[in-house]
Design an enzyme around this catalytic site. Structure first.
Site, PDB file in Angstrom:
ATOM      1  N   TYR A 171      32.058  44.642  47.301  1.00 58.48           N
ATOM      2  CA  TYR A 171      32.957  43.627  47.885  1.00 58.48           C
ATOM      3  C   TYR A 171      32.163  42.756  48.851  1.00 58.48           C
ATOM      4  O   TYR A 171      31.404  43.276  49.690  1.00 58.48           O
ATOM      5  CB  TYR A 171      34.139  44.301  48.606  1.00 58.48           C
ATOM      6  CG  TYR A 171      35.044  45.000  47.618  1.00 58.48           C
ATOM      7  CD1 TYR A 171      36.064  44.303  46.969  1.00 58.48           C
ATOM      8  CD2 TYR A 171      34.828  46.332  47.274  1.00 58.48           C
ATOM      9  CE1 TYR A 171      36.851  44.923  46.001  1.00 58.48           C
ATOM     10  CE2 TYR A 171      35.612  46.957  46.306  1.00 58.48           C
ATOM     11  CZ  TYR A 171      36.619  46.245  45.678  1.00 58.48           C
ATOM     12  OH  TYR A 171      37.386  46.867  44.723  1.00 58.48           O
ATOM     13  N   SER A 172      32.347  41.437  48.741  1.00 63.88           N
ATOM     14  CA  SER A 172      31.688  40.513  49.672  1.00 63.88           C
ATOM     15  C   SER A 172      32.248  40.729  51.069  1.00 63.88           C
ATOM     16  O   SER A 172      33.466  40.872  51.229  1.00 63.88           O
ATOM     17  CB  SER A 172      31.978  39.067  49.289  1.00 63.88           C
ATOM     18  OG  SER A 172      31.671  38.827  47.952  1.00 63.88           O
ATOM     19  N   CYS A 349      31.134  31.139  44.707  1.00 55.66           N
ATOM     20  CA  CYS A 349      31.571  32.541  44.750  1.00 55.66           C
ATOM     21  C   CYS A 349      32.997  32.675  44.238  1.00 55.66           C
ATOM     22  O   CYS A 349      33.869  31.871  44.574  1.00 55.66           O
ATOM     23  CB  CYS A 349      31.479  33.081  46.185  1.00 55.66           C
ATOM     24  SG  CYS A 349      31.702  34.873  46.243  1.00 55.66           S
ATOM     25  N   TYR A 391      32.023  37.300  39.842  1.00 60.62           N
ATOM     26  CA  TYR A 391      32.342  38.654  39.347  1.00 60.62           C
ATOM     27  C   TYR A 391      33.644  38.673  38.569  1.00 60.62           C
ATOM     28  O   TYR A 391      34.386  37.726  38.606  1.00 60.62           O
ATOM     29  CB  TYR A 391      32.421  39.634  40.533  1.00 60.62           C
ATOM     30  CG  TYR A 391      33.205  39.119  41.734  1.00 60.62           C
ATOM     31  CD1 TYR A 391      34.588  39.217  41.804  1.00 60.62           C
ATOM     32  CD2 TYR A 391      32.538  38.504  42.811  1.00 60.62           C
ATOM     33  CE1 TYR A 391      35.290  38.753  42.906  1.00 60.62           C
ATOM     34  CE2 TYR A 391      33.246  38.030  43.906  1.00 60.62           C
ATOM     35  CZ  TYR A 391      34.625  38.160  43.956  1.00 60.62           C
ATOM     36  OH  TYR A 391      35.321  37.703  45.032  1.00 60.62           O
TER      37      TYR A 391
HETATM   38  C1  LIG Z   1      28.890  41.095  44.283  1.00 60.65           C
HETATM   39  C2  LIG Z   1      30.374  41.345  44.096  1.00 60.65           C
HETATM   40  C3  LIG Z   1      31.253  40.977  45.088  1.00 60.65           C
HETATM   41  C4  LIG Z   1      32.613  41.171  44.927  1.00 60.65           C
HETATM   42  N1  LIG Z   1      33.466  40.785  45.923  1.00 60.65           N
HETATM   43  C5  LIG Z   1      34.787  40.968  45.810  1.00 60.65           C
HETATM   44  C6  LIG Z   1      35.666  40.537  46.840  1.00 60.65           C
HETATM   45  O1  LIG Z   1      35.248  39.999  47.876  1.00 60.65           O
HETATM   46  N2  LIG Z   1      36.988  40.767  46.667  1.00 60.65           N
HETATM   47  C7  LIG Z   1      37.494  41.355  45.530  1.00 60.65           C
HETATM   48  O2  LIG Z   1      38.714  41.526  45.444  1.00 60.65           O
HETATM   49  N3  LIG Z   1      36.675  41.754  44.535  1.00 60.65           N
HETATM   50  C8  LIG Z   1      35.341  41.590  44.650  1.00 60.65           C
HETATM   51  N4  LIG Z   1      34.501  42.015  43.638  1.00 60.65           N
HETATM   52  C9  LIG Z   1      35.070  42.730  42.472  1.00 60.65           C
HETATM   53  C10 LIG Z   1      35.171  44.244  42.763  1.00 60.65           C
HETATM   54  O3  LIG Z   1      33.872  44.797  42.835  1.00 60.65           O
HETATM   55  C11 LIG Z   1      35.925  45.036  41.696  1.00 60.65           C
HETATM   56  O4  LIG Z   1      35.329  44.763  40.449  1.00 60.65           O
HETATM   57  C12 LIG Z   1      37.405  44.723  41.620  1.00 60.65           C
HETATM   58  O5  LIG Z   1      38.043  45.005  42.847  1.00 60.65           O
HETATM   59  C13 LIG Z   1      38.076  45.571  40.523  1.00 60.65           C
HETATM   60  O6  LIG Z   1      37.786  46.905  40.761  1.00 60.65           O
HETATM   61  P1  LIG Z   1      38.875  48.041  40.501  1.00 60.65           P
HETATM   62  O7  LIG Z   1      38.265  49.363  40.771  1.00 60.65           O
HETATM   63  O8  LIG Z   1      40.149  47.726  41.206  1.00 60.65           O
HETATM   64  O9  LIG Z   1      39.157  47.867  38.956  1.00 60.65           O
HETATM   65  P2  LIG Z   1      38.735  48.898  37.786  1.00 60.65           P
HETATM   66  O10 LIG Z   1      39.619  50.075  37.823  1.00 60.65           O
HETATM   67  O11 LIG Z   1      37.274  49.123  37.872  1.00 60.65           O
HETATM   68  O12 LIG Z   1      39.094  48.033  36.545  1.00 60.65           O
HETATM   69  C14 LIG Z   1      38.274  46.978  36.149  1.00 60.65           C
HETATM   70  C15 LIG Z   1      38.254  46.949  34.646  1.00 60.65           C
HETATM   71  O13 LIG Z   1      39.562  46.639  34.167  1.00 60.65           O
HETATM   72  C16 LIG Z   1      39.463  45.893  32.972  1.00 60.65           C
HETATM   73  N5  LIG Z   1      40.213  44.635  33.138  1.00 60.65           N
HETATM   74  C17 LIG Z   1      40.275  43.859  34.225  1.00 60.65           C
HETATM   75  N6  LIG Z   1      41.069  42.794  34.017  1.00 60.65           N
HETATM   76  C18 LIG Z   1      41.533  42.932  32.749  1.00 60.65           C
HETATM   77  C19 LIG Z   1      42.394  42.152  31.935  1.00 60.65           C
HETATM   78  N7  LIG Z   1      42.955  41.024  32.400  1.00 60.65           N
HETATM   79  N8  LIG Z   1      42.650  42.599  30.687  1.00 60.65           N
HETATM   80  C20 LIG Z   1      42.100  43.726  30.214  1.00 60.65           C
HETATM   81  N9  LIG Z   1      41.257  44.503  30.943  1.00 60.65           N
HETATM   82  C21 LIG Z   1      41.000  44.107  32.181  1.00 60.65           C
HETATM   83  C22 LIG Z   1      37.991  45.621  32.737  1.00 60.65           C
HETATM   84  O14 LIG Z   1      37.533  46.590  31.818  1.00 60.65           O
HETATM   85  C23 LIG Z   1      37.361  45.873  34.063  1.00 60.65           C
HETATM   86  O15 LIG Z   1      36.035  46.319  33.975  1.00 60.65           O
HETATM   87  C24 LIG Z   1      33.117  41.794  43.766  1.00 60.65           C
HETATM   88  C25 LIG Z   1      32.228  42.172  42.753  1.00 60.65           C
HETATM   89  C26 LIG Z   1      30.878  41.944  42.913  1.00 60.65           C
HETATM   90  C27 LIG Z   1      29.935  42.365  41.812  1.00 60.65           C
END
Ligand SMILES: Cc1cc2nc3c(=O)[nH]c(=O)nc-3n(C[C@H](O)[C@H](O)[C@H](O)COP(=O)(O)OP(=O)(O)OC[C@H]3O[C@@H](n4cnc5c(N)ncnc54)[C@H](O)[C@@H]3O)c2cc1C
Length: 391
Positions: A171-172, A349, A391
């Site tokens: 997360y940023s 971003c 991302y």
């Molecule tokens: C450098 C960087 C900075 C980031 N900064 C931020 C930030 O500031 N704020 C922020 O909120 N997030 C940020 N993110 C994103 C964050 O890291 C996560 O990826 C995000 O919160 C989702 O994680 P999760 O565990 O909730 O979802 P997970 O449980 O990991 O689920 C994600 C997965 O769900 C599936 N998916 C997602 N959308 C769909 C769709 N519409 N249809 C079907 N499948 C889908 C995909 O397979 C995806 O890989 C950043 C990512 C990076 C790499």
């Protein structure tokens, strides 16, 4: 006070991990330190891992600048064997000029820092879409330090369906290095709860880590790793032009920049340049941190410009939805003039895929002046003036 060996390598609780700082400009009682050690004036200080933060602060107080950090690793450790013996052969890690003082990976996934949630506030207002929270964590009990533009990793509580601990998500960081309370004791994030309909079953799915974060209560523990990232660092030049293009939570690093520029009183960084934020969201209530951004716009009309693209409410010149690229095209002349200045940096971003639209906008902007945008952008990247984190 000055001691070139700031701690014993062998008696730390970190298996002998230590670093050697090369420092210039150290002064003690008004006199330079180190000229006897090297004709360049460099001083070498061996620092145990658990005193890095403290020693860095001490060096800064004595007017010193760290120009190189060398990891001192024992041979057994480099073979993956835990050890308590003193460091042996030093290995030098090349550090990019200007990145000497950037903290990275102070906490790794196998021993994360455990912070505490202090606050968790909704950022989307009535009528907006989805859930986005501003979270602040107490980090005062550890050595976590970071700079504007970096990210941290979060390891969600619990286990995955295979019973293994969850993997970290990045997360940023949305706060300045001094934190929202300007006391160097906190770090803040801006997190959107991921929710979507499963393409297979049609069921509502919630993201693991984002849902965990959005559901945290004050007092809850949170496992943090990092910080990581050098792509989105701000230049030190207070006269620079900083063009920011964000969609949704992509605003996070830009909030940190703007707070550093305008809300803090930093003696070493008095911003006198131009900061221009292009911010794309679906609805007006989704303009995150709207009140604060508008306040900055009013207070600093010569130094801060805010241009929003609200896709579901505003229309572009062709009558379609208004996205960032349309705002770029509307401001083509000015933007083209700005990107030609050597101290203009562009930062992007947010959602993956937003770069395509921005390139379209910039292509149209440059074409007005008979310039091929792809070539010009390549040059900007080479000069480290074009920064992307999507991302
Ligand atoms: C450098 C960087 C900075 C980031 N900064 C931020 C930030 O500031 N704020 C922020 O909120 N997030 C940020 N993110 C994103 C964050 O890291 C996560 O990826 C995000 O919160 C989702 O994680 P999760 O565990 O909730 O979802 P997970 O449980 O990991 O689920 C994600 C997965 O769900 C599936 N998916 C997602 N959308 C769909 C769709 N519409 N249809 C079907 N499948 C889908 C995909 O397979 C995806 O890989 C950043 C990512 C990076 C790499």
């Amino acid at each position: 006070m000055y001691n070139s060996s700031a701690g014993s390598v062998s008696n730390t609780s970190f298996g002998g991990r230590a670093f050697r700082y090369e420092v210039v400009g150290l002064r003690q009682n008004g006199q330079p330190v180190g000229s006897a050690i090297r004709s360049s004036g460099s001083v070498f200080i061996t620092v145990p891992y658990n005193r890095m933060n403290q020693i860095m602060q001490q060096i800064a107080r004595m007017g010193g600048k760290i120009i190189n950090i060398e990891s001192l690793m024992s041979s057994a450790e480099s073979n993956g064997q835990p050890t308590a013996t003193p460091a042996a052969a030093p290995t030098t890690k090349k550090v990019k000029p200007g990145h000497e003082d950037v903290p990275v990976n102070l906490y790794r996934p196998n021993s994360p820092f455990v912070g505490k949630c202090i606050s968790n506030q909704e950022l989307v207002r009535e009528g907006g879409e989805g859930t986005v929270r501003h979270l602040t964590f107490d980090i005062s009990t550890g050595d976590l330090r970071y700079l504007e533009g970096q990210s941290i990793g979060i390891i969600p509580a619990g286990t995955d369906p295979k019973g293994k601990p969850h993997k970290l998500r990045l997360y940023s960081i949305a706060s300045t290095r001094h934190g929202d309370h300007v006391d160097d004791k906190t770090v803040s994030l801006c997190v959107r709860r991921l929710e979507y309909k499963s393409p297979e079953t049609g069921e509502q799915v919630f993201g693991v880590c984002s849902t965990y974060l959005c559901g945290l209560n004050p007092g809850d523990d949170v496992k943090i790793t990092g910080p990581v990232g050098k792509e989105m660092l701000l230049p030190n030049d207070p006269e620079a032009t900083i063009i920011m293009m964000a969609t949704g939570t992509g605003i996070a690093p830009f909030r940190a920049y703007l707070w550093r520029m305008f809300k803090e009183n930093n003696p070493e960084y008095k911003f006198k340049g131009l900061a221009w934020l292009f911010f794309g969201v679906a609805y007006t209530p989704n303009v995150l941190y709207k009140a604060e951004l508008e306040e900055l716009e009013q207070k600093y009309p010569d130094n801060f410009k805010l241009t929003c693209a609200i896709s579901r409410e505003q229309k572009n010149a062709q009558g379609g939805k208004m996205y960032i690229q349309h705002r770029i095209q509307e401001n083509a002349d000015k933007l083209w003039e700005l990107v030609q200045k050597p101290n203009t940096h562009v930062y992007i971003c947010g959602l993956k895929g937003m770069e395509g639209g921005i390139d379209e906008g910039m292509t149209a902007a440059a074409a007005k002046f008979n310039v091929n945008w792809a070539d010009y952008q390549k040059q900007m990247k080479k000069e480290e003036r074009w920064h992307v984190e999507t991302y």
